[in-house]
Design an enzyme around this catalytic site. Sequence first.
Site, PDB file in Angstrom:
ATOM      1  N   ASP A   4       0.882  -1.294   0.212  1.00 52.20           N
ATOM      2  CA  ASP A   4       0.089  -0.007  -0.091  1.00 52.20           C
ATOM      3  C   ASP A   4       0.937   1.270  -0.162  1.00 52.20           C
ATOM      4  O   ASP A   4       2.016   1.120   0.339  1.00 52.20           O
ATOM      5  CB  ASP A   4      -0.947  -0.045   1.123  1.00 52.20           C
ATOM      6  CG  ASP A   4      -1.904  -1.063   1.090  1.00 52.20           C
ATOM      7  OD1 ASP A   4      -2.371  -1.428   0.187  1.00 52.20           O
ATOM      8  OD2 ASP A   4      -2.243  -1.589   2.259  1.00 52.20           O
TER       9      ASP A   4
ATOM     10  N   TYR B  54       6.572 -10.052   6.680  1.00 52.90           N
ATOM     11  CA  TYR B  54       6.621  -8.688   6.934  1.00 52.90           C
ATOM     12  C   TYR B  54       7.265  -8.249   8.497  1.00 52.90           C
ATOM     13  O   TYR B  54       7.345  -9.016   9.268  1.00 52.90           O
ATOM     14  CB  TYR B  54       5.086  -8.093   6.918  1.00 52.90           C
ATOM     15  CG  TYR B  54       4.798  -8.296   5.518  1.00 52.90           C
ATOM     16  CD1 TYR B  54       4.634  -6.913   4.802  1.00 52.90           C
ATOM     17  CD2 TYR B  54       3.961  -9.012   4.858  1.00 52.90           C
ATOM     18  CE1 TYR B  54       3.893  -6.598   3.320  1.00 52.90           C
ATOM     19  CE2 TYR B  54       3.123  -8.894   3.802  1.00 52.90           C
ATOM     20  CZ  TYR B  54       3.287  -7.581   3.048  1.00 52.90           C
ATOM     21  OH  TYR B  54       2.761  -7.603   1.935  1.00 52.90           O
TER      22      TYR B  54
END
Length: 264
Positions: A51, A109
Amino acid sequence: MRIALGIEYNGTDYFGWQRQREVASVQEKLEKALSKVANHPVEVQCAGRTDAGVHGTGQVVHFDTNVERKMVAWTMGANANLPKDIAVRWAKAVPDEFHARFSATARRYRYIIFNHALRPGILGSGVSHYHGELDEKKMHEAGQYLLGENDFTSFRAVQCQSLSPFRNMIHLNVTRHGHYVVIDIKANAFVHHMVRNITGSLIMVGRGEQDPEWIKWLLEAKDRKLAGPTAKAEGLYLVDVDYPEEFDLPRESIGPLFLPDNLN
């Protein structure tokens, strides 16, 4: 032939990975740079579409070309035409059945929180900041309730387009390194905003607003409105993507910066 690339980028000045009209994206910059090296239009496929504001040290892409180039020509040539906040880390020829997204077996992540009374100056756009006390041990304890195959509806963005909320969480570790708290999460895949939504709830545990068991209750409740707020984008990094050994892709340190691959 098909080429795979490892990509690193600072997402601060981009409206996400995916190419969009009239706004800057990482994909657009990379495709323009590769097109100059290939002397033909290049379109890349990525492992994970991050994003706006999210960074990457372990993004993987692939593209097809009929142009013969040495691998160093792809890496050096692309980097010469990329802005300073995007870099190609490696290049490798791969078989046609390789796909950066669909061949991936897991993604990893890291979310980095600068936990100090005062905000940082250096790396201000590369970490999130929380000024109050955080108990990383309770955050880690809470995270263990999310391991395994689960319905992550409570940690899924309302606008998520995934057909299923089920994901397999492989590990979730929370560790402290001086003033930095690192949340390290690995799963087979992620629903939209999953890492940032989990992080927002873990921060509520870390600052004593909720007990670790609250995370288990949230998971079972399957209601996004009950969970914590979505954590800010600037602390999040896509650091690694797993593929079957048969593809033999290069391995680089996942970072970011000085952080070792194993934080335990």
